[in-house]
Design a protein around this motif. Structure first.
Motif, short mmCIF file in Angstrom:
data_model
loop_
_atom_site.label_atom_id
_atom_site.label_comp_id
_atom_site.label_asym_id
_atom_site.label_seq_id
_atom_site.Cartn_x
_atom_site.Cartn_y
_atom_site.Cartn_z
N LEU A 178 0.84 -1.19 0.00
CA LEU A 178 0.00 0.00 0.00
C LEU A 178 0.88 1.26 0.00
O LEU A 178 0.59 2.23 -0.70
N MET A 179 1.94 1.20 0.77
CA MET A 179 2.85 2.35 0.83
C MET A 179 3.56 2.54 -0.51
O MET A 179 3.69 3.67 -1.00
N GLN A 180 4.00 1.44 -1.12
CA GLN A 180 4.67 1.55 -2.41
C GLN A 180 3.72 2.09 -3.47
O GLN A 180 4.11 2.90 -4.31
N GLY A 181 2.46 1.64 -3.43
CA GLY A 181 1.48 2.15 -4.37
C GLY A 181 1.21 3.63 -4.17
O GLY A 181 1.08 4.40 -5.13
N GLN A 182 1.16 4.07 -2.91
CA GLN A 182 0.93 5.48 -2.62
C GLN A 182 2.10 6.34 -3.11
O GLN A 182 1.91 7.49 -3.53
N ASP A 183 3.32 5.78 -3.05
CA ASP A 183 4.49 6.50 -3.58
C ASP A 183 4.25 6.91 -5.04
O ASP A 183 4.60 8.02 -5.45
N SER A 184 3.68 6.00 -5.83
CA SER A 184 3.45 6.27 -7.25
C SER A 184 2.45 7.41 -7.42
O SER A 184 2.56 8.21 -8.36
N VAL A 185 1.46 7.48 -6.53
CA VAL A 185 0.48 8.56 -6.58
C VAL A 185 1.16 9.89 -6.24
O VAL A 185 0.97 10.90 -6.92
N GLU A 186 1.96 9.89 -5.19
CA GLU A 186 2.57 11.12 -4.70
C GLU A 186 3.51 11.76 -5.73
O GLU A 186 3.52 12.98 -5.88
N ILE A 187 4.27 10.94 -6.44
CA ILE A 187 5.25 11.53 -7.38
C ILE A 187 4.75 11.51 -8.83
O ILE A 187 5.46 11.91 -9.74
N LYS A 188 3.49 11.04 -9.02
CA LYS A 188 2.86 11.02 -10.34
C LYS A 188 3.75 10.30 -11.37
O LYS A 188 4.12 10.84 -12.41
N ALA A 189 4.09 9.06 -11.05
CA ALA A 189 4.98 8.28 -11.89
C ALA A 189 4.32 7.91 -13.22
O ALA A 189 3.15 7.52 -13.26
N ASP A 190 5.08 8.05 -14.32
CA ASP A 190 4.64 7.55 -15.62
C ASP A 190 5.04 6.09 -15.80
O ASP A 190 4.36 5.32 -16.48
N VAL A 191 6.18 5.74 -15.20
CA VAL A 191 6.74 4.39 -15.31
C VAL A 191 7.31 4.03 -13.95
O VAL A 191 7.87 4.88 -13.26
#
Length: 406
Positions: A178-191
């Motif tokens: 869940l934390m790793q998934g939230q990281d992607s939201v926070e930094i708006k990852a494309d990849v």
């Protein structure tokens, strides 16, 4: 533009597991939009500093991140100061010990310094996920936990095996993805990049981005690098690793000891040599291919001059039967001297040339121990030392013996 998109895809595909781009059509679309809008993709890699040093196994995905940088994109390196305190359960058969924040932060300092050997600084953002997690309330954590079901968690192979075997799964381990998934939201990852053991975590990031109204990230997975034994993944705890800060001679010697069947993977995952050149090298003499591989890797982490020097020294020692030019002097402990002489097994262990008596005995039995070029034939051998002798143990360990008081 389509030609440039395909060129970038060719670079990105190198060293990715089959089917390891989810999805390639989405990536093609993102690359085309990036070129049209002159907006670099944000390519995420999360790393947990659970240990102070990194080895070549860690660099496989780091080198993929560097490829994106060289293609003009932005690398976002997330130092998991909070996720590291949870501990990634991926591939684990039991709960990992939890680290303190001070331990994680100390490891992070050396990790960032070592990563600088691989990543370029001009297209790099380094952030810590504690920057957002420390601001979350308990209600925020509950909302995050509500995005995932226990049933889906137990779809993970590592959790499923532990549950079936009756091995405990701590609740905080469920929180990790869940934390790793939230990281992607926070930094708006494309990849997002990760090893094959990270597939579940990467896909959670896609789901969380959709929930947040963002375009889901493309997930790219790279292989797990086998270690020097050719069987297990490279790991410091298994002693089959090559550290990125290993001295040139040590790095070169370790690379020359890998099984021949690992060379293709090491060339593809750890060097920049074009694939046609790799195939040509592998079609030739295995030793020549391995020397070139070792020189390429040593030159990347040190210098071309270092690579040439250690290659020449290695050739002198192992092909020509010579001695290295920098043999360390080791004092023989006074307690080893007995009327019958110094026992060879005890000498090898007490001078740290072997980790145990059983290892010393095995090396002697295999003919891997010599004194001044004369092979030691018996594990019961007693030596009358005068000082200055060169003791060789195995292929790469040498010591010039110094007597007490000399």
């Amino acid at each position: 533009m389509s030609t440039e998109v395909e060129r970038q895809l060719d670079v990105i595909r190198r060293g990715v597991v089959p089917g390891g781009i989810v999805t390639e059509d989405e990536l093609r679309s993102k690359l085309a939009r990036s070129l049209a809008e002159a907006r670099p993709l944000r390519v995420k890699l999360g790393v947990d500093p659970t240990a102070p040093d990194i080895h070549l196994g860690h660099t496989v995905v780091l080198r993929k991140l560097r490829q994106f940088q060289d293609l003009g994109h932005t690398a976002v390196l997330i130092i998991g100061d909070y996720t590291a305190m949870v501990g990634d359960p991926s591939g684990r058969s039991k709960t990992r010990p939890q680290l303190t924040y001070d331990q994680v932060e100390a490891n992070a300092q050396t990790y960032v310094a070592q990563v600088s050997h691989i990543l370029r600084s001009d297209r790099l953002e380094v952030v810590r996920n504690g920057d957002w997690f420390r601001k979350m309330s308990f209600l925020d954590v509950l909302r995050l936990a509500g995005k995932m079901t226990v049933a889906r968690m137990l779809e993970r192979d590592d959790f499923a095996k532990r549950y079936a075997a009756g091995n405990p799964i701590a609740l905080h381990e469920f929180v990790y993805c869940l934390m790793q998934g939230q990281d992607s939201v926070e930094i708006k990852a494309d990849v997002e990049l990760g090893g094959t053991d990270q597939t579940f975590n990467l896909m959670v990031g896609r789901d969380f981005q959709r929930d947040a109204g963002l375009e889901p990230q493309v997930c790219i997975t790279t292989p797990i690098l086998p270690g020097l034994d050719g069987v297990n993944k490279m790991s410091k705890s298994l002693g089959n690793h090559i550290g990125v800060t290993d001295p040139p001679a040590q790095m070169f010697g370790k690379l020359m000891s890998i099984p021949d069947n690992l060379m293709r993977d090491y060339y593809i995952l750890l060097t920049n040599l074009p694939l046609p050149e790799v195939e040509t090298l592998l079609a030739g003499h295995p030793r020549d291919a391995k020397v070139r591989l070792a020189k390429e890797i040593v030159a990347f982490y040190h210098t071309q001059a270092d690579a040439a020097s250690v290659a020449a020294e290695f050739d002198k020692v192992f092909r020509e039967g010579g001695l290295p030019g920098d043999i360390p002097s080791v004092e023989v402990p006074p307690g080893l001297f007995e009327p019958a002489g110094v026992w060879i097994v005890k000498l090898i262990v007490d001078t740290a040339l072997a980790s145990s008596s059983s290892e010393a005995r095995r090396l002697i039995a295999q003919g891997g121990v010599s004194l001044d070029g004369t092979r030691i034939e018996s594990v019961d051998a007693r030596l009358n030392l005068k000082g200055g002798e060169v003791l060789r143990v195995g292929k790469r360990k040498f010591a010039r013996l110094v007597l007490p008081g000399q």
